[in-house]
Structures are given as C-alpha cells and as structure tokens.
Design an enzyme around this catalytic site. Structure first.
Site, PDB file in Angstrom:
ATOM      1  N   THR A 235       0.876  -1.177   0.000  1.00 27.08           N
ATOM      2  CA  THR A 235       0.000   0.000   0.000  1.00 27.08           C
ATOM      3  C   THR A 235       0.912   1.226   0.000  1.00 27.08           C
ATOM      4  O   THR A 235       1.358   1.652  -1.065  1.00 27.08           O
ATOM      5  CB  THR A 235      -0.978   0.007   1.201  1.00 27.08           C
TER       6      THR A 235
ATOM      7  N   LYS B  16       3.733  -6.864   4.026  1.00 29.07           N
ATOM      8  CA  LYS B  16       3.446  -5.478   3.679  1.00 29.07           C
ATOM      9  C   LYS B  16       3.110  -4.728   4.961  1.00 29.07           C
ATOM     10  O   LYS B  16       2.628  -5.326   5.930  1.00 29.07           O
ATOM     11  CB  LYS B  16       2.312  -5.358   2.678  1.00 29.07           C
TER      12      LYS B  16
ATOM     13  N   THR C 199      -0.294  -3.080  10.997  1.00 26.33           N
ATOM     14  CA  THR C 199      -1.134  -3.204   9.805  1.00 26.33           C
ATOM     15  C   THR C 199      -0.283  -3.864   8.864  1.00 26.33           C
ATOM     16  O   THR C 199       0.387  -3.223   8.075  1.00 26.33           O
ATOM     17  CB  THR C 199      -1.461  -1.944   9.074  1.00 26.33           C
TER      18      THR C 199
ATOM     19  N   GLU D   8       6.245   4.729   7.481  1.00 26.50           N
ATOM     20  CA  GLU D   8       5.862   5.984   6.831  1.00 26.50           C
ATOM     21  C   GLU D   8       6.618   7.191   7.378  1.00 26.50           C
ATOM     22  O   GLU D   8       6.522   7.536   8.542  1.00 26.50           O
ATOM     23  CB  GLU D   8       4.362   6.222   7.019  1.00 26.50           C
TER      24      GLU D   8
ATOM     25  N   ASN E 217       0.044  10.753   6.512  1.00 21.70           N
ATOM     26  CA  ASN E 217      -1.167  10.285   7.167  1.00 21.70           C
ATOM     27  C   ASN E 217      -2.273  11.312   7.207  1.00 21.70           C
ATOM     28  O   ASN E 217      -3.387  11.014   7.624  1.00 21.70           O
ATOM     29  CB  ASN E 217      -0.838   9.784   8.571  1.00 21.70           C
TER      30      ASN E 217
ATOM     31  N   SER F 266      -6.604   6.696   0.356  1.00 19.82           N
ATOM     32  CA  SER F 266      -6.895   5.805  -0.771  1.00 19.82           C
ATOM     33  C   SER F 266      -6.062   4.539  -0.629  1.00 19.82           C
ATOM     34  O   SER F 266      -5.195   4.464   0.228  1.00 19.82           O
ATOM     35  CB  SER F 266      -6.582   6.488  -2.080  1.00 19.82           C
TER      36      SER F 266
END
Lengths: 389, 389
Positions: free
Chosen positions: B146, B174, B185, B265, B384, B389
């Site tokens: 993602t 992932k 996640t 991230e 974030n 999407s």
C-alpha cells in the site's frame, strides 16, 4: 482575573534570566490570609521532579503561605543536587517573606535534566517579592509560560455581571505540550477568598481536576512536574457551601483546561471526543482516550479527512463494553458510521472549523465522557524536534 | 526469495484496477502440497475486518490450500455486505483452482470503511490464477503493497551459502503505517517445504511473532486487518526439528519485521529501544513500548536531540519495577543519564546515523527486551493527513 482576583492575595512575575529570551520567568504568589488553607494534586509520573517531591510534603498539613514558580528549567532528573536547589529556593523565599520554608510550595517547568542556575533564580525570587502586589496576577501568569503562546487565566465569577455567592476564585495555568491525563505538563495555581477548610478544598480540587485537566489529552505524554494547587485566604469572610464551591472551582478549571488545549503546540484543530451510551463512565473515558492517542486519527483531522475507520480502529483496541457492529460515529454532526459500517457520505463533513466534535455511540449503556485533544500537525513535530530550552 | 522459494508453492500478483495507480493489487499464493498444513495469528483489535473473521474460520482446522490477498481496500467496517464479499472472493478462488472455499484464506489491506469493487477484484483473482508460477513470489509481494515504498521478502536459508537443514522457508510482508503491537497493519505470508504438522507450525509461529512483529511499534496504532499466516507443503520431504524450525522461522520473521520498520511511513530514524536488567521480560517490554509511544521522544529523535528527559518521563508512566534514582539511559553508546540524573554531556551523542539505539537500564533484575520503532517526522504527518486511498 488571575490569582490576585480574590482578596488576600499578592503576586508578581519578573525576568531573572532563566529564559534566554529575557522574558519573565520567576513568579511568586502569596496568601496574606487570614486563613492559609491549601490542597494540591500532582503528576502520577513515577519520575517526579524535585519540586514535586518537596511540595507534596509542604501541602501535607493543609497549609501553604506562598507559591514560588519558575519557568526555564524543570529541575527534574537532577538528583540530590536538584532537591537541595528546591529546598534552597523555598528557604530564601521564606526568609524574604518572614514565613516558614515548610509553608512555601515550589513549582518548576522547562527542560528536564539540567540544574537550575541558582544565583539567577534566587536573585529573581528576591526581586519578585519586592514587586508583590494585589494587581500582580497577570505578571505571574506570564512568568510561568514556556512554549505557551498566551498566558492562561480564569476566575469565578467570570465577569462582574455574573451572580456569585459573595466570594471569588482566581486561577492561572501554563502548558502547551506534554499534555496528558494524570495531569498535563502544566502548572496551575488557584486562589480563593472563600472561608473553606483544607479538607473541603481537597475534595473540591479532586472533583474538579477529574473532569477537566484529567480529560485533557493533547499528546499522551505525562510530565514529571504537573501540579495543581489551590490556596484559600478566607478574606471575603463568606463561608462557602462545599457543593457550590466545587462547582465554581470546576468551572474555573474547565476554562483553564480549554485554554491549555486551545494553545497546544502546533495544533490547528481542537477536538472534543464525546463517548455516549457507555456501560460505565470509565468505559467512556477509556474509549475517548484511545482515540485521542491515535496519531493516525489526529493526522487525518489535520488533513481535514473525516477518517472514521481510524476512530473505529482505536476504539477496537479497548476493553470497553460494546459490539463492533453496533458502533455509531458522527463528526461535526454527520453520522458517517452506523452499526459499525458505512453511514452518511464522508464528503458531507466540514472539517474547516477549528473545533471538531467526534461523537462515538457505544450503544452499551447510558454513561458518557468527553476527552479533549488536538490534531497532529507539522508544527507539533517542528516544535518538539527543535525544543530543547 | 519470497513465498515461492520453498518447493510446492506457486504465486502470482496482478493489477486488477483496485489501486488508482494501476499497480499490482491482487495476489494469490497456492500450496500444491503434498501437505497443506497451516497456522495463523491475527489482529487483537476487536474491530476486525471481514477477511479476518473469514480466515480465522478457514485456518481453524489447520488446513489452508491457497491465500488470496488484495491491496486497495481493507474490507473493514463494511458490515454483512463486506463479509459476503470476502466469502465470494474465497468461492471464486476455490472454483478456479478446483479446491474447497473453506480452504481459501483471504487478506485485504487499504482504506477502512469502503466496499471493495467486486467485479474488478474477482476478474483479478481469475487473472492471477492464470499467472500462477513457481517464480511468482516477487510479483505477489509487490501486489500487497500500500504505502510501502519497497516490497518485503525474506527466506531461510537467507543465501545459498548458508547451511540449512534441507528445507526452506520463504516470506513476504506489507506494512508501512499503523504498525503496532498485537501485530502491525501488516499482512505476512510465510511458506515452507518442511515436513511439519499444523500444531508445530502454530507453536513456532506464535514463538516467532512474539519476539519479532509484536515488538515492532511504529506508531502505536493497531490495525483491523493484521494477519500472519504460515503454510507448509512438505515438498522437501525433510522432517523439521520443532525447535530448529521455530528458530529458522523467527529469523525470517525478524528480517521481515526489520524491513517493515525500515520502511515505516515518513521515518528518518530506526530506533531500537533495549530495556535491560528488568525484573521481568514483561517489564522490559512495557518500558520499551511506553518510550516507543512517546511522541515527544520520537519528535526529539527526528530533531537529532538526545532528549533523555523525555525517555525518563515515558518510563515513569509504567508500573515496571524500578527506582527512579537508579535509572540509566545510554543513546548510541553514550551514557547520558546515570542514577536518574545527569550523565555524560548530551553533545557527545551523534544522532546522524539512521539507526538509533536507546539502552534503558532498570537495575531491577536480569531480563531484557528490545522494541523497534521510528521517529515522528513531518513526512509521517504529511502521509497520514493526505492518505485516503
């Protein structure tokens, strides 16, 4: 407004050179009586600062004559030397005022892990005592600021027009980051001229902080220095009804808590997370806190994204009573999640206003609680990566 | 590398149009046997996604024939329709492969609270099945990304030169945000051609995740979709020693966990928080987690500020056994906090390298644990607040 609003109090705030900016950094608040009742609550952080250890002892007998506060240094994690410095500060304040050091309450705020420059601090205390006046509240409120952008003060009655019971309450607060439950990095001094004993003060203070400062959770970080102290002079001669006094004190604390969260470091949105229809008040608080601590949720609000999935993901980490397929979430009045699934279109939510209300319906009982927080922004990261003074 | 490294597995990854970018978004991994043993661990979030509910049932009997995964949509908080969509995905995959739907494990990742575009997804499943090959691992790893910037894969042995026991393990993962304990996640598929039953697989998987993925805490947020599944084909014909297998599996999981945290991230630093001399391993974990969740500490590291006061403030919020005046903290080898107070000058700490090691000595026992996290950066907030999407 501020701590000199009630009769029987003098205060001052001076620049002693602890802050490199030259701004005010030492404050003194004196209770001239006739009563000297007091109560306080402190951080629950086990790594507590030297002034917290000292002041816990000072207030244990319910009497406080003066409060001395400094910004520009937390005096936390400073070992035996740090405690001696707090003790010395109390002694010098007491000598100058002609009172006992064991009745001098001390508060410090600023960077953790550095010794205070005692020569500057003690000179500042002397100067502050010389400047004490019954109009000194605003200067004292300015002297306790760190990254605060504005001083925070509040009073009861909140204006001369508001009906009161014949006595008044004043307060000042500081805190803009490390705001969290069990108290924020915040220092709060409350004063009143009501006739009220220290036991009633203590009960009222705990009732007030439980639903105000304790429900303010800016960034989930708990300070080593958090302190809220209330002093009663009795100078109005008016005996306070305990329940009415607790309510008035809660109002002043609520006003100060809101000012703290409005001024939280880097925030662009103030967020009220209201959890309703919980089985217990504790469940409602737990759920609100879990959401208030979700960086993903807080970053989404900064981006004006009504991302209710991140709300549910946070709610799901708690042990509160609820069924996942009975959860409802509304943001700014739009029911974007219904029965744990998709509700109204998220496009209907307007997140432009500063205030964002998130209502989480657990459909599991009848209790509720509101936790106040703010969004996670570029400015928060910037201020907290640069802040080291 | 990846899931097709061991014998007995085919995989594929295709672009089905779930991602607006046109990148691969549907993956299928098939176990061709002769054995079809499996075990899995899932998110502990009570708001679990439809594929988690489905796959818990699938793996309950210890048999999984195929795993179908999609990015571009989490299928979480999507109600009965969402569960029907997961069921349909398993059915179509099963029909195409000529197996039973109750042996098809399903994983989804992406935005919470939106229904999957089933026409695109099912067409993608059909296409993926057509492309299945024993070299399809890398394409499958790409299809589950993602916000990941790179695909994550690992294997045992990690290179042809490494001595092995005659069987191999492959894995793909992932995850780049919402990484937290109780699993991130993240979706992880592990494969092995060892002869190993589902009970041994389950024991080894729980032992491996406990000290790898469960100690990876990027942002304290727990996902609705986290899943780690391991499949055994037995195709090597080599019976695995349970202890040796658990160790090898832990190695592969550790490698994948590190790749996840390295790609978190917006991170500019990877932070290893090692708590030593704790009374219990749980204490060591608790302390590490508290520090890993302090936004103030993480923002300080971003700013290259070795702010040990924020470490102690976080440690102080825990109930671990320690005395505040016996805490030591070292950063990148420099003992900046000693006996709860000031140690070496903070200027000696070099926070330029990507890896930051924080060692917290509780001086309360002999247990230890390491929690992996990353710093809080402008890019984290940006990604974030923009991600929807």
């Amino acid at each position: 407004m501020s701590v000199t609003e009630p009769q029987g109090f003098r205060a001052a705030g001076v620049a002693a050179g602890l802050k490199s900016t030259g701004a005010r950094d030492v404050a003194v608040v004196v209770n001239d009586g006739p009563l000297h009742h007091a109560a306080a609550v402190f951080t629950s952080n086990r790594v507590a600062a030297a002034p917290v250890h000292w002041s816990r002892q000072v207030v244990a007998d319910g009497r406080v004559d003066a409060v001395v506060l400094n910004s520009g240094g937390a005096n936390a994690c400073t070992g035996p030397q740090g405690f001696q410095n707090t003790h010395k500060t109390a002694e010098v304040t007491a000598e100058t005022l002609g009172i006992s050091a064991t009745d001098v309450f001390v508060c410090s705020t600023g960077l953790i892990g550095e010794q205070l420059p005692m020569d500057k601090l003690l000179a500042g205390v002397g100067e502050a005592v010389q400047h004490l006046s019954d109009g000194g509240g605003p200067a004292a409120a300015a002297a306790i600021m760190t990254t605060d952008s504005v001083p925070k003060t509040a009073s009861y009655p909140s204006s001369p027009d508001e009906p009161s019971e014949g006595y008044s309450i004043g307060g000042m607060a500081k805190g803009a980051g490390m705001l969290a439950p069990g108290l924020a990095t915040m220092l709060v001094v409350l004063t009143t001229d009501a006739l009220v004993d220290s036991e009633t003060l203590d009960t009222a203070l705990r009732a007030a902080t439980r639903v105000t400062f304790d429900r303010t959770d800016s960034d989930g970080c708990m300070s080593t220095n958090d302190t809220v102290v209330v002093l009663a002079s009795g100078a109005s001669g008016v005996k306070a009804d305990p329940a009415q006094f607790a309510e008035a004190l809660t109002g002043v604390c609520s006003e100060l808590a809101h000012q703290l969260i409005e001024d939280a470091e880097g925030a662009s949105h103030t967020i009220a997370i209201r959890t309703i229809n919980a089985a217990t008040e504790t469940d409602a608080e737990t759920v609100g806190r879990a959401v208030a601590r979700s960086n993903l949720f807080k970053a989404a609000i900064f981006g004006k994204d009504p991302n209710w999935g991140r709300v549910l993901a946070a709610v799901g980490t708690t042990d509160a009573a609820f069924e996942p397929d009975r959860l409802d979430v509304a943001m700014n009045g739009v029911q974007i999640c219904r029965d744990g699934g998709i509700g109204e279109p998220r496009e209907l939510v307007d997140l432009a206003p500063r205030l964002v209300t998130v209502e989480i319906n657990l459909n599991a009982g009848s209790e509720s609680a509101t936790i106040w927080t703010n969004d996670l922004t570029h400015d928060y990261v910037h201020e907290n990566s640069a802040y080291s003074s």
